[in-house]
Motif scaffolding. Structure first.
Motif, PDB file in Angstrom:
ATOM      1  N   ASN A 118       0.836  -1.195   0.000  1.00  0.00           N
ATOM      2  CA  ASN A 118       0.000   0.000   0.000  1.00  0.00           C
ATOM      3  C   ASN A 118       0.873   1.247   0.000  1.00  0.00           C
ATOM      4  O   ASN A 118       1.462   1.589   1.028  1.00  0.00           O
ATOM      5  N   LYS A 119       0.933   1.938  -1.121  1.00  0.00           N
ATOM      6  CA  LYS A 119       1.823   3.098  -1.210  1.00  0.00           C
ATOM      7  C   LYS A 119       1.303   4.309  -0.429  1.00  0.00           C
ATOM      8  O   LYS A 119       2.057   5.240  -0.185  1.00  0.00           O
ATOM      9  N   GLN A 120       0.039   4.301   0.005  1.00  0.00           N
ATOM     10  CA  GLN A 120      -0.476   5.413   0.808  1.00  0.00           C
ATOM     11  C   GLN A 120       0.134   5.422   2.206  1.00  0.00           C
ATOM     12  O   GLN A 120       0.085   6.441   2.891  1.00  0.00           O
ATOM     13  N   LEU A 121       0.718   4.327   2.640  1.00  0.00           N
ATOM     14  CA  LEU A 121       1.331   4.253   3.969  1.00  0.00           C
ATOM     15  C   LEU A 121       2.813   4.626   3.959  1.00  0.00           C
ATOM     16  O   LEU A 121       3.432   4.710   5.016  1.00  0.00           O
ATOM     17  N   ASP A 122       3.396   4.839   2.781  1.00  0.00           N
ATOM     18  CA  ASP A 122       4.810   5.203   2.681  1.00  0.00           C
ATOM     19  C   ASP A 122       5.051   6.566   3.319  1.00  0.00           C
ATOM     20  O   ASP A 122       4.219   7.465   3.223  1.00  0.00           O
ATOM     21  N   PHE A 123       6.216   6.708   3.961  1.00  0.00           N
ATOM     22  CA  PHE A 123       6.583   8.018   4.498  1.00  0.00           C
ATOM     23  C   PHE A 123       8.096   8.130   4.626  1.00  0.00           C
ATOM     24  O   PHE A 123       8.810   7.137   4.564  1.00  0.00           O
ATOM     25  N   GLU A 124       8.533   9.364   4.776  1.00  0.00           N
ATOM     26  CA  GLU A 124       9.955   9.676   4.831  1.00  0.00           C
ATOM     27  C   GLU A 124      10.215  10.578   6.028  1.00  0.00           C
ATOM     28  O   GLU A 124       9.435  11.493   6.299  1.00  0.00           O
ATOM     29  N   ILE A 125      11.305  10.317   6.743  1.00  0.00           N
ATOM     30  CA  ILE A 125      11.669  11.104   7.922  1.00  0.00           C
ATOM     31  C   ILE A 125      13.089  11.623   7.717  1.00  0.00           C
ATOM     32  O   ILE A 125      13.997  10.836   7.426  1.00  0.00           O
ATOM     33  N   PRO A 126      13.309  12.928   7.886  1.00  0.00           N
ATOM     34  CA  PRO A 126      14.690  13.424   7.828  1.00  0.00           C
ATOM     35  C   PRO A 126      15.451  12.993   9.085  1.00  0.00           C
ATOM     36  O   PRO A 126      14.871  12.885  10.169  1.00  0.00           O
ATOM     37  N   ILE A 127      16.720  12.739   8.918  1.00  0.00           N
ATOM     38  CA  ILE A 127      17.535  12.309  10.056  1.00  0.00           C
ATOM     39  C   ILE A 127      17.963  13.537  10.843  1.00  0.00           C
ATOM     40  O   ILE A 127      18.679  14.395  10.339  1.00  0.00           O
ATOM     41  N   SER A 128      17.498  13.605  12.072  1.00  0.00           N
ATOM     42  CA  SER A 128      17.952  14.630  13.011  1.00  0.00           C
ATOM     43  C   SER A 128      18.114  13.936  14.358  1.00  0.00           C
ATOM     44  O   SER A 128      17.139  13.555  15.000  1.00  0.00           O
ATOM     45  N   LEU A 129      19.357  13.737  14.751  1.00  0.00           N
ATOM     46  CA  LEU A 129      19.655  12.936  15.934  1.00  0.00           C
ATOM     47  C   LEU A 129      19.956  13.822  17.132  1.00  0.00           C
ATOM     48  O   LEU A 129      20.719  14.771  17.042  1.00  0.00           O
ATOM     49  N   SER A 130      19.341  13.485  18.254  1.00  0.00           N
ATOM     50  CA  SER A 130      19.712  14.109  19.514  1.00  0.00           C
ATOM     51  C   SER A 130      20.486  13.091  20.348  1.00  0.00           C
ATOM     52  O   SER A 130      21.330  13.440  21.153  1.00  0.00           O
ATOM     53  N   ASN A 131      20.191  11.830  20.145  1.00  0.00           N
ATOM     54  CA  ASN A 131      20.917  10.727  20.784  1.00  0.00           C
ATOM     55  C   ASN A 131      21.661   9.967  19.700  1.00  0.00           C
ATOM     56  O   ASN A 131      21.891  10.482  18.618  1.00  0.00           O
TER      57      ASN A 131
END
Length: 148
Positions: free
Chosen positions: A99-112
Motif C-alpha cells: 500500500n503506497k499510501q502508507l509510505d513516508f519519509e523522515i529526515p535524520i535529526s539525531l539528539s541521541n
C-alpha cells in the motif's frame, strides 16, 4: 445440422479467445487485483543505481553497522558511534509494498545515537526501510526488510 471439422475448429478457437478475453477484462477492471509499482520513477532510479551500490558498500565497510530495534515507542534506528550525531545528514524512507499510501519519509535529526520512528506511524505487516545518510561528502545506504 451437421458440423464439419473446419467449422468445429473455428468455433473452438472463437470460444477459447472469448474465454481468455473474459479473464483479461475481469482482471484489469477489478480493484481487487490492482497492484502498485514498487517505484513510480523506476527509470530515473536506475540511472543512479551505481551510486546506491557504492553507498551500500560504504555502509558495509563500517566497523559498526546501522541497527534497528523495536521498542514500545516505535522503531529505534541506531547509527554508528564513530560519527557524531551532528555530522549525520540524510533521510529514512519506510514503504509498504502492499500500500503506497502508507509510505513516508523522515529526515535524520539525531539528539541521541538513534532515530525514533513513532509507533503510531507503523501498522503491522511488512515494511522496507531505506536509510540514506551522508557524512563529510561520503554517502551511505542501508536497506532492510522487516515484519512489524
Amino acid at each position: 445440422m451437421k458440423v464439419n471439422w473446419g467449422t468445429g475448429i473455428v468455433i473452438a478457437i472463437i470460444a477459447f479467445m472469448g474465454f481468455i478475453l473474459f479473464f483479461v477484462i475481469k482482471m484489469s477492471s477489478n480493484k481487487k487485483y490492482s497492484y502498485d509499482l514498487v517505484s513510480e520513477k523506476y527509470y530515473q532510479k536506475e540511472l543512479v543505481y551505481q551510486q546506491e551500490i557504492d553507498a551500500a558498500n560504504n555502509a558495509a565497510e563500517l566497523k559498526e553497522k546501522v541497527t534497528i530495534k523495536r521498542t514500545i515507542e516505535g522503531l529505534q534506528i541506531y547509527f554508528p558511534k564513530d560519527f557524531s550525531s551532528e555530522e549525520i545528514k540524510g533521510k529514512v524512507f519506510l514503504y509498504r509494498p502492499s500500500n503506497k499510501q502508507l509510505d513516508f519519509e523522515i529526515p535524520i535529526s539525531l539528539s541521541n545515537t538513534y532515530l525514533l520512528v513513532p509507533e503510531d506511524r507503523l501498522l503491522d505487516g511488512r515494511w522496507n526501510i531505506i536509510v540514506k545518510w551522508k557524512i563529510k561528502d561520503k554517502d551511505f545506504l542501508f536497506k532492510e526488510e522487516l515484519i512489524y
